[in-house]
Design an enzyme around this catalytic site. Sequence first.
Site, PDB file in Angstrom:
ATOM      1  N   ASP A 150       0.820  -1.207   0.000  1.00  0.00           N
ATOM      2  CA  ASP A 150       0.000   0.000   0.000  1.00  0.00           C
ATOM      3  C   ASP A 150       0.861   1.267   0.000  1.00  0.00           C
ATOM      4  O   ASP A 150       2.041   1.243   0.376  1.00  0.00           O
ATOM      5  CB  ASP A 150      -0.894   0.032   1.246  1.00  0.00           C
ATOM      6  CG  ASP A 150      -2.033  -0.962   1.183  1.00  0.00           C
ATOM      7  OD1 ASP A 150      -2.013  -1.836   0.293  1.00  0.00           O
ATOM      8  OD2 ASP A 150      -2.943  -0.876   2.033  1.00  0.00           O
ATOM      9  N   HIS A 307       3.413  -2.214   3.533  1.00  0.00           N
ATOM     10  CA  HIS A 307       3.500  -0.880   2.942  1.00  0.00           C
ATOM     11  C   HIS A 307       4.871  -0.609   2.325  1.00  0.00           C
ATOM     12  O   HIS A 307       5.886  -1.021   2.883  1.00  0.00           O
ATOM     13  CB  HIS A 307       3.215   0.188   4.001  1.00  0.00           C
ATOM     14  CG  HIS A 307       1.833   0.135   4.580  1.00  0.00           C
ATOM     15  ND1 HIS A 307       1.467  -0.773   5.548  1.00  0.00           N
ATOM     16  CD2 HIS A 307       0.721   0.873   4.308  1.00  0.00           C
ATOM     17  CE1 HIS A 307       0.195  -0.590   5.868  1.00  0.00           C
ATOM     18  NE2 HIS A 307      -0.276   0.399   5.129  1.00  0.00           N
TER      19      HIS A 307
END
Length: 433
Positions: A150, A307
């Site tokens: 992400d 992430h």
Amino acid sequence: MSRLSAILLAASAVYASVAPAHESHTKSKPPGNRWYHEDDHPVHALFKRGPVGDGIIYPAVGTLEWSAGFPPATADTTMLPQAWVDALSAATLAGKIPDIPQSTSTNGLDPVYPIGFDPISPNVCSSTAKCVTPGDIWDAPPGVVALSFDDGPLPASDQLYQFLASHSEHVTHFFIGTNILLYPEGFKTAFETNQDDIAVHTWTHPYMTTKSNIEILAEIGWTMELIHNSTGGRIPKYWRPPYGDSDMRVRAIAKEVFGLTTVIWNQDTDDWTLSEPVPLTTPEKIQQQMTQWLTGPKTPGLVILEHELSDLSVKSFMDAYPMMVSNGWTRTSLAQLDAGSVYQNAWNSTSKVNPAKVGDLAVKPPARASTTAKPTATPAKPASSSPTSGKPASPNKPLGNQKSGATHFSAVSLALTGITAAIVAAAIGTIMA
């Protein structure tokens, strides 16, 4: 050289020019009755190509022409394409968008709904409250780690992309729209160089249940449009709500207006906090978690929230990667979990693209030729030996333009063979004379 030798030498030359090579000496055969391989044929993995587009010329990623028309910061609701607004209105009138009030979030804490709206009730079903709605993706199949990241693209993304490429791994990037504008080169590396899968993570990364319907439309729509224009016309198929914050209203807008499937996760490392002033975790704790998950049961498969936000978060994945390999996990890009198309109008990041606009729910990927359909887990039965139309011939029989073990001659080669025979006959006549 005698006249006889000359005649025999000429006969040999003529025959050699027409006689076909025996198959056992021929190393390559034409693929079926075509000279090319389909876009998803494994041979293309050996020779990387640039992405194939929909035939429309889009401004080059990173140019002023490319970024023109997109809101530079907030997800502007005043200049939305009318088609999106009309689609939202139609879905609302049809009763497809639940009438759920917006939640509120204070100081970045989990959103709270007004009194009378239970977040785990079927009517609300907040994913923040771990309410699971059929059709959303939370788990991977047994034995599979679904790879995704992400918040990119960001400066920390570079080392991640290099690592993935060096290990021949593909992942799904849930990109933030404004980050694509800020770091176009990172986007190009992920999509064009690594040929990874691109998905939606909204325009500005808000708690989506706190937004109005029109604001949700803007957060998702602008991100999809930018990805569409930056990938040769591909329309994303998956989105992940920031913080995992979605409910029946939000997911309905994503699905009914944009055709998106909602993706959450079943394990969270909190790696995003590693770069925060007060982290909620440490690299050591993340490795302990990864060790527990990757050496434990393989059912269900893993969808780990990770992430490409900081050097520390990227390193956490790279440190855990050897355990994925050594423990026998199948690693696949999250967008490829169902073995279907990665995008709504294209099979992957290098295949052909069916031209379509964002919000065109009727669009599908280009049809795949039956000869290149991906194999299923069930072994295929041998084809019947009878000549049934539409079915492949027996694998032991030659297809069009292919040779069996026997030698086949064309009409021209047979005619030239006759000439050769005539030359030989003349030679024999010479001897006898």
